[in-house]
Design a protein around this motif. Sequence first.
Motif, PDB file in Angstrom:
ATOM      1  N   UNK A 145       0.780  -1.112  -0.194  1.00  0.00           N
ATOM      2  CA  UNK A 145       0.003   0.078   0.407  1.00  0.00           C
ATOM      3  C   UNK A 145       1.565   1.525   0.273  1.00  0.00           C
ATOM      4  N   UNK A 146       0.487   1.806  -1.203  1.00  0.00           N
ATOM      5  CA  UNK A 146       1.501   3.228  -1.478  1.00  0.00           C
ATOM      6  C   UNK A 146       0.265   4.856  -1.316  1.00  0.00           C
ATOM      7  N   UNK A 147       1.151   5.777  -0.351  1.00  0.00           N
ATOM      8  CA  UNK A 147       0.546   7.030  -0.370  1.00  0.00           C
ATOM      9  C   UNK A 147       0.532   7.666  -1.400  1.00  0.00           C
ATOM     10  N   UNK A 148       0.052   8.753  -2.056  1.00  0.00           N
ATOM     11  CA  UNK A 148      -0.084  10.087  -2.982  1.00  0.00           C
ATOM     12  C   UNK A 148       1.665  10.393  -3.297  1.00  0.00           C
ATOM     13  N   UNK A 151       5.089   6.329  -1.204  1.00  0.00           N
ATOM     14  CA  UNK A 151       6.007   5.719  -0.247  1.00  0.00           C
ATOM     15  C   UNK A 151       4.860   4.822   0.554  1.00  0.00           C
ATOM     16  N   UNK A 152       5.519   3.965   0.745  1.00  0.00           N
ATOM     17  CA  UNK A 152       5.168   2.966   1.432  1.00  0.00           C
ATOM     18  C   UNK A 152       4.558   2.937   2.567  1.00  0.00           C
ATOM     19  N   UNK A 153       3.342   2.611   2.673  1.00  0.00           N
ATOM     20  CA  UNK A 153       2.558   3.028   4.545  1.00  0.00           C
ATOM     21  C   UNK A 153       2.776   1.772   5.295  1.00  0.00           C
ATOM     22  N   UNK A 177      -9.296  -5.588   3.447  1.00  0.00           N
ATOM     23  CA  UNK A 177     -10.261  -5.613   4.076  1.00  0.00           C
ATOM     24  C   UNK A 177      -9.774  -6.118   5.757  1.00  0.00           C
ATOM     25  N   UNK A 178      -8.685  -7.037   6.057  1.00  0.00           N
ATOM     26  CA  UNK A 178      -8.327  -7.170   7.670  1.00  0.00           C
ATOM     27  C   UNK A 178      -8.122  -5.953   8.122  1.00  0.00           C
ATOM     28  N   UNK A 179      -7.243  -5.204   7.002  1.00  0.00           N
ATOM     29  CA  UNK A 179      -6.349  -3.654   7.530  1.00  0.00           C
ATOM     30  C   UNK A 179      -7.837  -2.796   7.931  1.00  0.00           C
ATOM     31  N   UNK A 180      -9.080  -2.890   7.259  1.00  0.00           N
ATOM     32  CA  UNK A 180      -9.656  -2.366   7.252  1.00  0.00           C
ATOM     33  C   UNK A 180     -10.719  -2.538   9.194  1.00  0.00           C
ATOM     34  N   UNK A 232      -6.713   0.329  10.580  1.00  0.00           N
ATOM     35  CA  UNK A 232      -4.507   0.805  11.095  1.00  0.00           C
ATOM     36  C   UNK A 232      -4.931   1.630  10.627  1.00  0.00           C
ATOM     37  N   UNK A 233      -4.006   2.400  11.658  1.00  0.00           N
ATOM     38  CA  UNK A 233      -3.912   3.766  11.718  1.00  0.00           C
ATOM     39  C   UNK A 233      -3.841   4.548   9.444  1.00  0.00           C
ATOM     40  N   UNK A 234      -2.827   3.683   8.564  1.00  0.00           N
ATOM     41  CA  UNK A 234      -2.302   3.872   7.076  1.00  0.00           C
ATOM     42  C   UNK A 234      -3.815   4.139   6.534  1.00  0.00           C
ATOM     43  N   UNK A 235      -5.214   3.718   6.976  1.00  0.00           N
ATOM     44  CA  UNK A 235      -5.937   3.141   5.711  1.00  0.00           C
ATOM     45  C   UNK A 235      -6.481   4.989   5.100  1.00  0.00           C
ATOM     46  N   UNK A 236      -6.436   5.638   5.923  1.00  0.00           N
ATOM     47  CA  UNK A 236      -7.241   6.907   5.141  1.00  0.00           C
ATOM     48  C   UNK A 236      -6.042   7.305   4.309  1.00  0.00           C
ATOM     49  N   UNK A 237      -4.926   6.935   4.411  1.00  0.00           N
ATOM     50  CA  UNK A 237      -3.479   7.158   3.334  1.00  0.00           C
ATOM     51  C   UNK A 237      -3.391   6.625   2.016  1.00  0.00           C
ATOM     52  N   UNK A 238      -4.011   5.223   1.627  1.00  0.00           N
ATOM     53  CA  UNK A 238      -3.740   5.007   0.448  1.00  0.00           C
ATOM     54  C   UNK A 238      -4.357   5.114  -0.301  1.00  0.00           C
ATOM     55  N   UNK A 239      -2.815   5.462  -1.678  1.00  0.00           N
ATOM     56  CA  UNK A 239      -3.975   6.195  -2.529  1.00  0.00           C
ATOM     57  C   UNK A 239      -3.279   4.832  -3.183  1.00  0.00           C
TER      58      UNK A 239
END
Length: 529
Positions: free
Chosen positions: A99-102, A105-107, A143-146, A150-157
């Motif tokens: 999973x990467x951000x915009x 960067x690897x989250x 879905x397991x992260x949901x 997990x804190x990184x989810x809002x930043x997943x691009x």
Amino acid sequence: MSAEAIRAGRTALGVEFGSTRIKACLVDLDDPSRVLAVGSHAWENRLQDRNWTYALDDVWSGLQAAYAALAEEAERTYGVVPETFGSIGISAMMHGYLAFDQDGELLTPFRTWRNTSTERAAGVLSQLFGTNIPLRWSIAHLYQAVLNEEDHLPDVHFLTTLAGYVHWRLTGRTVLGVGDASGMFPIDATTHDYDAGMLEKFDRLVSERAHGLDVAALLPEVLVAGAPAGELTAEGAALLDPSGTLRPGVLFCPPEGDAGTGMVATNSVAPRTGNVSAGTSIFAMVVLEHPLQSAHDELDLVTTPAGDPVAMVHCNNGASELAAWVGLFERFVEIAGGDLNSDEIFEALFREALDGDPDAGGLLAYNHLSGEPIARLSEGRPLVVRTPDSRFTLANFMRAQLYGVFGTLALGMRVLEAEGVALDRMFAHGGVFRTAGVAQRFLAGALGAPVSIAETASEGGAWGIAVLAAYAADASDADLDDYLRDRVFAHAGFESMDPDPEDVPGFAAYLARYRAGLAIERAAITAKL
């Protein structure tokens, strides 16, 4: 002729990231069956915070080392260092979670296919979609992260696979071959794209826990074999070849998973064909004529690189435990003053297995270093089991180890048999088949069907993705099956072996004990031994 092909860029480069080795393979663009040069680099996953992972820095140092080794072999053999290619392809282990951000960067650390921490998510999704969603699939990890909030989810691009990640860094495009994409999210066999109805179901499922999450926007674009998938950028050329010799602008084929390249490497992309790939994991792919009658936990529904439906029996554990035992014998030879290298020890032990009893003398060997969903094991507990009256000989021990490589696979293949899935031919590839006539014979006995091995089997998926790269550069309108049959395998040699009449009932007896003995592993896991 080969030197001129390399000099003129009439070649196709394939790179595959396997579980323990990164391999590069160069083929003649006009005759992809001709391997011109190879290079490789060993690497290993690591268990970090109870998560199987690879460091991304190791991805690039390993890729550069494998490419440099190939370039050195080309120069040593032909006196030419490659400056360009007709096409390039990237393949790698399927599934997992990147999973990467915009900003790219690897989250969170790369979660590979070996992780079995997604049982709750996979169960919910399998029921929601009405099809099996294995623990290792990318959508199960998301879905397991949901569920874990997990804190990184809002930043997943965007999300991708290992092959998709490397392809993106080399070309700037976030795309996937349909075979690799089918291990992220279910594919619609008609559109060769993600199943639209299931995408909607997923978004509704997560709407309260992850408001605004649009899974379709996170997944890579899906491409079928032969489609252009971008070009090597200047930044990508420097990543692949830090020497600066390689020029940008090379065409890329869609990045694919190791299952798809295994199908290509064994000419198994047409209905009623199948292949077995054995390495750190082991899996069988069978191209379907008709849809399965029902969903099965033991079977994944994926696709060929052309998008045709495939039933996959995937086992997390392949030949690693076998290799560990051979390593123990290798050390014995060393301290005893022997003069045998690793390959010679492998061959001697494999040959010894041929003298074992058809049922391995009552011995059992479990190769489960990590969790194994088909066997209903949440964690790995490799075991060797015998009773007081088992015939404990080296021949039976080695036969049990080789049978153990195919044990969980055979459980899944029995499900396919019950579905009435027909096979005209089964091919095999992977290092375990290098000793002629041993693992091939035992696999034939386990499947109760002939098993064939191609002369190119030792090159494996790296050659398979090089062939797919050559196919993308081909100017004809041939479909993938015709291209493989007419351009790649027209003159290929295959070594076929029918099941030994004693091995079939012998393996069946072994498998019955193997199935019953899984209770021993479950007890060890429960007791935290």
